[in-house]
Structures are given as structure tokens and as C-alpha cells.
Design a protein around this motif. Structure first.
Motif, mmCIF file in Angstrom:
data_model
loop_
_atom_site.group_PDB
_atom_site.id
_atom_site.type_symbol
_atom_site.label_atom_id
_atom_site.label_comp_id
_atom_site.label_asym_id
_atom_site.label_seq_id
_atom_site.Cartn_x
_atom_site.Cartn_y
_atom_site.Cartn_z
ATOM 1 N N VAL A 104 -11.345 -30.135 4.607
ATOM 2 C CA VAL A 104 -9.997 -29.374 4.781
ATOM 3 C C VAL A 104 -10.894 -27.884 5.504
ATOM 4 O O VAL A 104 -11.177 -27.575 4.646
ATOM 5 C CB VAL A 104 -8.617 -29.118 3.697
ATOM 6 N N PHE A 105 -10.340 -28.233 6.419
ATOM 7 C CA PHE A 105 -10.679 -26.428 7.766
ATOM 8 C C PHE A 105 -9.805 -25.937 7.337
ATOM 9 O O PHE A 105 -8.128 -25.653 8.278
ATOM 10 C CB PHE A 105 -11.902 -27.279 8.936
ATOM 11 N N TYR A 106 -9.943 -24.226 6.978
ATOM 12 C CA TYR A 106 -8.886 -23.572 7.217
ATOM 13 C C TYR A 106 -9.286 -22.301 7.059
ATOM 14 O O TYR A 106 -10.783 -21.568 6.635
ATOM 15 C CB TYR A 106 -8.153 -23.444 6.292
ATOM 16 N N ASN A 107 -8.464 -21.115 7.683
ATOM 17 C CA ASN A 107 -8.490 -19.646 8.180
ATOM 18 C C ASN A 107 -8.583 -19.185 6.547
ATOM 19 O O ASN A 107 -6.735 -19.549 6.163
ATOM 20 C CB ASN A 107 -8.314 -18.929 9.428
ATOM 21 N N SER A 108 -9.144 -18.159 6.119
ATOM 22 C CA SER A 108 -9.166 -17.919 4.832
ATOM 23 C C SER A 108 -7.908 -16.354 5.133
ATOM 24 O O SER A 108 -8.998 -15.992 6.400
ATOM 25 C CB SER A 108 -10.367 -17.841 3.691
#
Length: 108
Positions: A104-108
Motif C-alpha cells: 500500500v503506497f500512501y501519503n502520510s
């Protein structure tokens, strides 16, 4: 119509290269199934991603190598959160069994 997908099934027969399959994609998140079988990241190549990555091994066994020299062994059920721009690579995956990763690639 909503379709159910079993991530441990529908494995391609040709695994001469690693398989990357996007399962869901949004403006700030991507969910991917990765299938490895004896694959590793080419020498001297490092992933240096713009987004954070949470990754879990659903089946199989692999080793992630980080640029700081730390190796992280991963087996079924293990997960790790990799902050953006943390240079890493796949050092090794099981050659006799598929290793199935959920990323899962996401922006924090």
C-alpha cells in the motif's frame, strides 16, 4: 457489481519476471499485489519512492535490504512500514514458492 478477489489465487503461470498488479488506485493511494519467485531487485538499484509504503507478505518468504545495511527478513504474516525516500530493495525471495506481497503506497 462488486467482485471478490482472492489474492492467493489467480497466480500467472509465467513468473519469469516479477508480477506487479494494481488492485486499487486513488489520488493519494495505490494498492498493489506483487508476485515474486526467486526474484530480487537488480544489484545497485534502490527503490526511492515518493510515497510511504506499507508492505505485507501474504505467502512465501523474502528479504528486504535497506541502504543503511539492515536486512529485514519477511515471512507470511509479517508487515513493515517504509517511509518515503527510504532506499530499499528486494534482496531475495523464495525460489521454489511464490512470494505474494501486498503493498500500500500512501501519503502520510
Amino acid at each position: 457489481m462488486v467482485m471478490i478477489k482472492n489474492l492467493l489465487q489467480s497466480i500467472p503461470t509465467d513468473l519469469s519476471e516479477e508480477v506487479f498488479e494494481t488492485l486499487a488506485l486513488g489520488s493519494q493511494v495505490k494498492i498493489e499485489r506483487i508476485i515474486s519467485k526467486g526474484h530480487s531487485t537488480p544489484d545497485k538499484h534502490w527503490y526511492d519512492q515518493q510515497q510511504d509504503e506499507w508492505v505485507m507478505v501474504l505467502q512465501g518468504h523474502g528479504i528486504l535490504e535497506f541502504e543503511n545495511g539492515i536486512d529485514q527478513e519477511m515471512k507470511a504474516g509479517d508487515s513493515i512500514n517504509i517511509p518515503a525516500h527510504t532506499r530499499h530493495r528486494v534482496k531475495w525471495t523464495e525460489p521454489n514458492q511464490e512470494t505474494i506481497w501486498l503493498a500500500v503506497f500512501y501519503n502520510s
